[in-house]
Motif scaffolding. Sequence first.
Motif, PDB file in Angstrom:
ATOM      1  N   GLU A 170      -3.083  -5.472  -5.169  1.00 57.96           N
ATOM      2  CA  GLU A 170      -2.449  -6.158  -4.049  1.00 57.96           C
ATOM      3  C   GLU A 170      -3.040  -7.563  -3.967  1.00 57.96           C
ATOM      4  O   GLU A 170      -4.205  -7.767  -4.228  1.00 57.96           O
ATOM      5  CB  GLU A 170      -2.715  -5.392  -2.741  1.00 57.96           C
ATOM      6  CG  GLU A 170      -2.105  -3.996  -2.757  1.00 57.96           C
ATOM      7  CD  GLU A 170      -2.174  -3.285  -1.414  1.00 57.96           C
ATOM      8  OE1 GLU A 170      -1.968  -3.931  -0.366  1.00 57.96           O
ATOM      9  OE2 GLU A 170      -2.428  -2.068  -1.414  1.00 57.96           O
ATOM     10  N   THR A 201       0.834  -1.205   0.000  1.00 58.45           N
ATOM     11  CA  THR A 201       0.000   0.000   0.000  1.00 58.45           C
ATOM     12  C   THR A 201       0.870   1.257   0.000  1.00 58.45           C
ATOM     13  O   THR A 201       0.534   2.252  -0.650  1.00 58.45           O
ATOM     14  CB  THR A 201      -0.982  -0.025   1.193  1.00 58.45           C
ATOM     15  OG1 THR A 201      -1.816  -1.185   1.059  1.00 58.45           O
ATOM     16  CG2 THR A 201      -1.853   1.208   1.236  1.00 58.45           C
ATOM     17  N   SER A 243      -5.574   1.212   1.844  1.00 60.67           N
ATOM     18  CA  SER A 243      -6.098  -0.105   1.521  1.00 60.67           C
ATOM     19  C   SER A 243      -7.601  -0.032   1.350  1.00 60.67           C
ATOM     20  O   SER A 243      -8.294   0.497   2.216  1.00 60.67           O
ATOM     21  CB  SER A 243      -5.783  -1.093   2.635  1.00 60.67           C
ATOM     22  OG  SER A 243      -4.461  -1.516   2.513  1.00 60.67           O
ATOM     23  N   ASP A 299      -7.398  -4.557  -3.813  1.00 63.51           N
ATOM     24  CA  ASP A 299      -6.773  -5.386  -2.781  1.00 63.51           C
ATOM     25  C   ASP A 299      -7.607  -6.651  -2.698  1.00 63.51           C
ATOM     26  O   ASP A 299      -8.754  -6.623  -2.245  1.00 63.51           O
ATOM     27  CB  ASP A 299      -6.751  -4.641  -1.443  1.00 63.51           C
ATOM     28  CG  ASP A 299      -5.966  -5.420  -0.393  1.00 63.51           C
ATOM     29  OD1 ASP A 299      -5.884  -6.663  -0.490  1.00 63.51           O
ATOM     30  OD2 ASP A 299      -5.436  -4.786   0.525  1.00 63.51           O
TER      31      ASP A 299
HETATM   32 MG   LIG Z   1      -2.054  -3.203   1.716  1.00 61.07          MG
END
Ligand SMILES: [Mg+2]
Length: 167
Positions: A110, A45, A63, A83
Amino acid sequence: MSETLELELRCEDADATRRVGAALGRAAAPGTAALLQGQLGAGKTVFAQGVGAGLAAPSVVNSPTFVLVNEHLGGRLPLRHADLYRLDDPDLIAELGLFEAAEDGVLLVEWPERADGALPADHLLVRITPLTDAAGDAAPRRLELSASGPIARAALQAVERAATVLA
Ligand SMILES: [Mg+2]
Ligand SMILES: Nc1ncnc2c1ncn2[C@@H]1O[C@H](COP(=O)(O)OP(=O)(O)O)[C@@H](O)[C@H]1O
């Protein structure tokens, strides 16, 4: 056919990792996708925050907590930040439209492992590894970047040119 281009950097603190992300944000062309790999707390992040800064995105990149993808508009290019940590059904990935998201802007993912391969073929893989288990903002990380495809390759070449002043 272009070969894979690779770059390895050592980032002494969170700001150094952010600066590498910012170099990518400045260099990114529409369709740039970066897959961010690394354990929880590795700095994925933090890297994404740098990309947002490099794109001059006006909103803070954090995030995505309640959604899987956050969209940051108003910068040089649209930034979508996914994410997938909480994605337990890889079939849902199609609904997220991550391929489409990559087309006109910059896509950051992510936990790309959870996408089960449903990600753009042209992408930059960013592997972040903590080099100590020290806590805080100043613990070194190894960043391994490798580009597959022409868009990622061009972006990584620009990061590489910038890297001499990033360390
Ligand atoms: Mg993260
Ligand atoms: N060299 C470094 N690069 C990136 N983050 C670092 C570094 N050193 C310490 N940190 C810290 O590690 C944490 C990384 O958190 P975060 O980016 O949210 O991890 P992830 O998204 O990979 O789970 C932050 O608190 C950051 O300040």
